[in-house]
Design an enzyme around this catalytic site. Structure first.
Site, mmCIF file in Angstrom:
data_model
loop_
_atom_site.group_PDB
_atom_site.id
_atom_site.type_symbol
_atom_site.label_atom_id
_atom_site.label_comp_id
_atom_site.label_asym_id
_atom_site.label_seq_id
_atom_site.Cartn_x
_atom_site.Cartn_y
_atom_site.Cartn_z
ATOM 1 N N TYR A 118 9.462 -29.934 -10.079
ATOM 2 C CA TYR A 118 8.876 -30.009 -8.739
ATOM 3 C C TYR A 118 7.619 -30.867 -8.809
ATOM 4 C CZ TYR A 118 6.201 -28.751 -4.609
ATOM 5 O OH TYR A 118 5.465 -28.826 -3.450
ATOM 6 N N GLU A 206 6.462 -34.759 -1.162
ATOM 7 C CA GLU A 206 6.988 -33.669 -1.966
ATOM 8 C C GLU A 206 8.358 -34.050 -2.507
ATOM 9 O OE1 GLU A 206 8.499 -29.945 -0.127
ATOM 10 O OE2 GLU A 206 6.995 -28.954 -1.354
#
Ligand code: GDP
Ligand code: MN
Length: 396
Positions: A118, A206
């Site tokens: 992530y 993101e």
């Protein structure tokens, strides 16, 4: 402003960030063409069909599917295109899919196992600095990781004077447990990602997951980008990526009338000038037993037209049982706003819900008089506490 995954990936690629390649399609036939072209370009044997909507969690809702043949591509795209996709981020009504991204399959087997990470870049409001947030736990819900295993989330702050430094990018690659070629690729990835974030004036980038492929490439498989609306004027190419299909129609209409409107779930519509007063008014509605149906800031220059536009927008919401207008007359004159309310009431017609108007400041007395003499079912209050009491009465 949010953009689609395919647009975010295009942007990343421009800045040298490696991505999972893909081609968009609006019909199943186009999807087949896209899949063939993609195989020519990348050599991929399998494809991933990905719904393009402004919401994450698409995989969980059936909006991301692997296709192992061209027939599969056609079949899966016809399922996804036109579907009402429900994900944990869309709300129960879901979002209609108008476009799919046909992407190369990047989870192919090889020397090592693929690994998902992530990574995001955003502003840390506490320190006023940009930061990289990253984790070994990619591909899944990051909120859940933050809650259950917060020690698996790393943060790296960036000094605005010198920007992201090489040693910081190396620290990221190290903390993610990488070595050799994957380590070097991650350093490049992080530097390019930060550059993309900074130069596009974004509020959020993101990437979940960032994938280490079985042959040690580091690529963005998904991308969520939130652009800073206030900087869009200097990024025409990004501003053109806006997709009105994805926005709340009432919010779009409000934007066109220069109103700052956010739809909420309550029963008291409110129209206020100034964001701060609007927030305070929402608190007051709650204190008097109601729930705000919206946030609406008509701005510092409210006139009869803006008041009418605001009225029409508030009235579109069937949950609204009362309307509270709270305007402070500083630059704006209360009597003008009052005239706007009276005109709107007459022009729109058939308004059978109670309207409480609190006008305070310049020409407040004249405003109260105008409303009283109009003969309409509008109640005027000068003090905030009177307005609150009248809202309470109206809801009883
Ligand atoms: P999201 O569900 O909206 O976050 O969409 P993502 O783009 O993150 O995709 C969801 C999931 O689909 C990923 O976490 C992967 O597990 C899977 N996925 C994405 N691309 C590929 C691919 O190329 N091959 C395979 N086998 N799975 C993929
Ligand atoms: Mn994702």
């Amino acid at each position: 402003m949010n953009i689609h995954e395919y647009q975010a990936k295009e942007t990343l690629k421009k800045y040298g960030v490696a991505i999972q390649e893909g081609i968009t399609a609006d019909t199943p036939d186009q999807a087949v063409e896209a899949a063939k072209a993609l195989t020519e370009q990348t050599g991929t044997q399998w494809w991933v069909v990905k719904a393009q909507i402004h919401a994450g969690g698409r995989g969980k809702g059936g909006g991301v599917k692997l296709a192992k043949s061209i027939d599969d591509v056609k079949e899966v795209s016809s399922q996804i295109l036109g579907m009402q996709l429900v994900t944990p981020q869309t709300g129960p009504e879901g979002k209609k899919v108008h476009k799919v991204l046909i992407a190369q399959d990047v989870y192919y087997p090889g020397e090592s196992e693929p690994a998902e990470f992530y990574m995001s870049v955003l502003l840390n409001r506490n320190t006023g600095r940009n930061m990289l947030m990253y984790s070994t736990e990619g591909g899944m819900d990051i909120e859940e990781v933050a809650e259950k295993t917060p020690h698996l989330i790393f943060k790296e702050e960036i000094d605005p004077k010198v920007g992201l430094q090489g040693f910081q990018a190396r620290k990221v690659a190290f903390n993610l447990g990488l070595s050799g070629k994957a380590f070097k690729e991650m350093v490049k990835f992080v530097m390019a990602l930060y550059k993309a974030y900074e130069e596009t004036d974004s509020a959020l980038f993101e990437i979940n997951p960032v994938l280490k492929t079985s042959d040690d490439k580091i690529i963005a498989v998904d991308a969520k980008v939130n652009l800073d609306d206030n900087a869009l004027y200097r990024h025409k190419d990004l501003a053109n990526m806006r997709d009105i299909n994805e926005e709340d129609p009432t919010e779009v209409e409000a934007g066109e009338a220069n109103l700052n409107y956010v739809k909420l779930d309550g029963n008291v519509g409110c129209m206020v000038n100034g964001a701060g007063l609007a927030m305070a008014t929402m608190d007051m509605i709650k204190l008097s037993g109601g729930e705000p149906a919206n946030f609406l800031d008509v701005g510092g220059t409210a006139n009869a037209q803006t008041v009418e536009a605001g009225f029409r927008i508030i009235l579109k919401d069937p949950n609204v049982k009362a309307i509270l207008i709270n305007v402070f007359g500083g630059i704006v004159r209360c009597d003008r706003v009052a005239q706007g309310v009276v005109d709107a009431y007459k022009n729109i017609g058939n308004i059978d819900i109670p309207i409480i108007v609190r006008l305070q400041g310049t020409n407040a007395e004249e405003a109260a008089k105008l409303i009283q003499e109009s003969g309409l079912k509008v109640t005027s209050a000068i003090l905030l506490k009177d307005a609150a009491a009248k809202v309470k009465e109206a809801l009883a």
